[in-house]
Structure formats: structure tokens, C-alpha cells
Design a protein around this motif. Sequence first.
Motif, short mmCIF file in Angstrom:
data_model
loop_
_atom_site.label_atom_id
_atom_site.label_comp_id
_atom_site.label_asym_id
_atom_site.label_seq_id
_atom_site.Cartn_x
_atom_site.Cartn_y
_atom_site.Cartn_z
N THR A 48 -17.69 22.88 27.13
CA THR A 48 -18.49 23.28 26.49
C THR A 48 -19.33 24.37 27.22
N TYR A 49 -19.01 25.75 27.18
CA TYR A 49 -19.85 26.86 27.74
C TYR A 49 -20.86 27.65 27.22
N LEU A 50 -21.65 28.38 27.94
CA LEU A 50 -22.42 29.10 27.30
C LEU A 50 -22.65 29.99 27.84
N ALA A 51 -23.63 30.89 27.87
CA ALA A 51 -24.32 32.21 28.90
C ALA A 51 -25.75 32.55 28.40
N TRP A 52 -26.52 32.50 28.93
CA TRP A 52 -27.91 33.62 28.39
C TRP A 52 -28.11 34.10 29.96
N PRO A 53 -28.73 35.97 29.39
CA PRO A 53 -28.88 36.68 30.87
C PRO A 53 -30.12 35.82 31.10
N ALA A 54 -29.78 36.13 32.79
CA ALA A 54 -30.34 35.84 33.94
C ALA A 54 -32.21 35.22 33.46
N ALA A 55 -32.42 36.47 33.07
CA ALA A 55 -33.71 37.19 33.41
C ALA A 55 -34.40 35.74 32.11
N ARG A 56 -33.67 35.62 31.25
CA ARG A 56 -34.31 34.32 30.77
C ARG A 56 -34.06 32.83 30.98
N PHE A 57 -33.97 32.22 32.45
CA PHE A 57 -33.34 31.28 32.68
C PHE A 57 -34.56 30.44 32.58
N ASP A 58 -35.49 30.46 32.49
CA ASP A 58 -36.82 29.90 33.08
C ASP A 58 -37.02 29.41 31.01
N GLU A 59 -36.69 30.69 30.07
CA GLU A 59 -36.98 29.91 28.67
C GLU A 59 -35.93 29.38 28.85
N ARG A 61 -28.79 25.50 19.64
CA ARG A 61 -29.19 26.64 18.47
C ARG A 61 -28.03 28.42 19.02
N THR A 62 -27.95 28.06 20.00
CA THR A 62 -26.78 29.76 20.42
C THR A 62 -25.20 29.14 19.64
N LEU A 63 -24.95 27.67 20.11
CA LEU A 63 -24.13 27.32 19.47
C LEU A 63 -23.84 27.76 17.55
N ASP A 64 -24.98 27.00 17.17
CA ASP A 64 -25.08 28.06 15.85
C ASP A 64 -25.20 29.30 15.02
N THR A 65 -25.36 29.86 16.35
CA THR A 65 -25.11 31.04 16.26
C THR A 65 -23.62 31.68 15.98
N VAL A 66 -22.46 31.13 16.95
CA VAL A 66 -20.95 31.30 17.09
C VAL A 66 -20.85 30.10 15.49
N GLY A 67 -21.52 29.66 15.20
CA GLY A 67 -20.78 28.25 13.67
C GLY A 67 -19.97 27.21 14.26
N LEU A 68 -20.21 27.53 15.88
CA LEU A 68 -19.89 26.07 16.55
C LEU A 68 -20.69 24.76 16.54
N GLY A 69 -22.14 25.33 16.43
CA GLY A 69 -22.97 23.66 16.22
C GLY A 69 -22.64 22.59 15.84
N GLU A 70 -22.50 22.83 14.40
CA GLU A 70 -21.75 21.51 13.98
C GLU A 70 -20.61 20.56 14.38
N ARG A 71 -19.57 21.76 14.75
CA ARG A 71 -18.55 20.91 15.63
C ARG A 71 -18.86 20.33 17.06
N ILE A 72 -19.87 20.58 17.64
CA ILE A 72 -20.59 20.77 18.76
C ILE A 72 -21.48 18.85 18.54
N ARG A 73 -21.74 19.14 17.55
CA ARG A 73 -22.59 17.30 17.02
C ARG A 73 -22.07 16.49 17.11
N ALA A 74 -21.39 17.04 16.06
CA ALA A 74 -20.49 15.68 15.86
C ALA A 74 -19.57 14.81 17.23
N GLY A 75 -19.17 15.67 18.28
CA GLY A 75 -18.75 15.17 19.04
C GLY A 75 -20.24 14.25 19.90
#
Length: 218
Positions: free
Chosen positions: A2-13, A24-38
Motif C-alpha cells: 500500500t502506497y501513499l504520498a504527502w507533500p514533501a513540505a509536510r514530511f516532518d508532520e 487516517r489518509t486511507l480513511d479519507t479515500v475509503g480504504l482504511g477499514e480494508r487495510i486495518r483488516a490485514g
Amino acid sequence: MTYLAWPAARFDEFRRDVEGNFLRTLDTVGLGERIRAGRRAERFRGTPDLPSYLRQPYGPGWALVGDAGLLMDPVTGQGISHAFRDAELLADAVADGLGGIRPLAGALRGYHRARDRAARPMYDFTARLTAISPPTSAESALFRALARRQQDADMFVGALAGSVPLRQFMSPRTMVRLVGVGGFARLAFGQARPQRPGPHAPAQPGLLEKTAGRAPAD
């Protein structure tokens, strides 16, 4: 994987709470529940530094294929396809040059031109995509149109996968059909705007550089 990306300026955050931000990022696109099940098999991996370049791919006694001569951000997943394409183009050029069909230097220059002609549209598209800028109104209109047209959505995914030439998907005929003449004009204008280099541009001379200004977190 599973791959995701944030802007480089928010790397430390992102690094302050890697797993929490990831889920939380995956939750915003509807994939959080599926990933948590793994089950997570290994640690998170990431980088804030993903430079891109087009190098001259040949010289006296040497030639480059794939990532050695052309590197772009992995978000569009083009690397393996590029390696096979370049190997085929280079093999044809070397066969012509060593077989006396044409001078080897000219054949290698032809390989260089053919590689750049094939790669540049996706190279520039990838550079725009990895800036992770908010979509323009024209881009939002395009995505809404794709959501209603399965055949065109399949063509878009094919362009990202490298099975459909990007020029074919981005052709005036296709864009006008999807977003109209005005929408096509706005898309074309947005693509024509120069890209501002990001903070991680490679400092090697002689390269045509585009920098990917985003980062997954480690």
C-alpha cells in the motif's frame, strides 16, 4: 503493498505519527477499514527525496537503458515498462550500427531521440502529478466526466499503467468529448504553465530536471 504520498513540505508532520497519519489518509479515500483488516508485514518505508532526470543515454563504448538513463517518480509506475522499451530500442540501434545498416553513432542518436519522444509526455505528466497540487477546476471537471464514462476511465488508467499512450488519452478529440472545448482549453493552458523546481532537484549538470515535490513517510 500500500502506497501513499504527502507533500514533501509536510514530511516532518507525517513522521510524528506515521501509522496514524497513514491510516487516517486511507480513511479519507475509503480504504482504511480494508487495510486495518490485514496484517502489517514490515515497517513503513519512505523518502522525501525522489529526483527525476533524463540523461543522455549513450557515449563512446557505453549506453544506458531504463532508470540509468531516465528516472521519474514511481507514482506512475513506469520504470519496468521503460526498461523493456529502452532495451528494445537500443538493441535495434546497436544491431543497425554493428551490422553496417547505418553508422553506429547515428543509430545511437536515433535511439536517444526515440526514447525521449516516447518518454517525455509521461515524464512531464508525472512531474505535474507528484507536485500534489489541488486539482484545477478543469481537472476536477475531467475527473467528474471520467466517473461517468467507464470506457474513458479505463483509458485513463491504461495511460497511467503505460498500456495506452498518454498522447492518445490527452488528444484534443478525447478531451473535447469529455470536458468540451472550453474545458480542453483550460486543461491545455494549465499543462503549458512552467513547472517550478522543488527543493530536492538533483545538482548534476546536463540533465533535464523535474523534481517530485512529495514524499511518503518513513
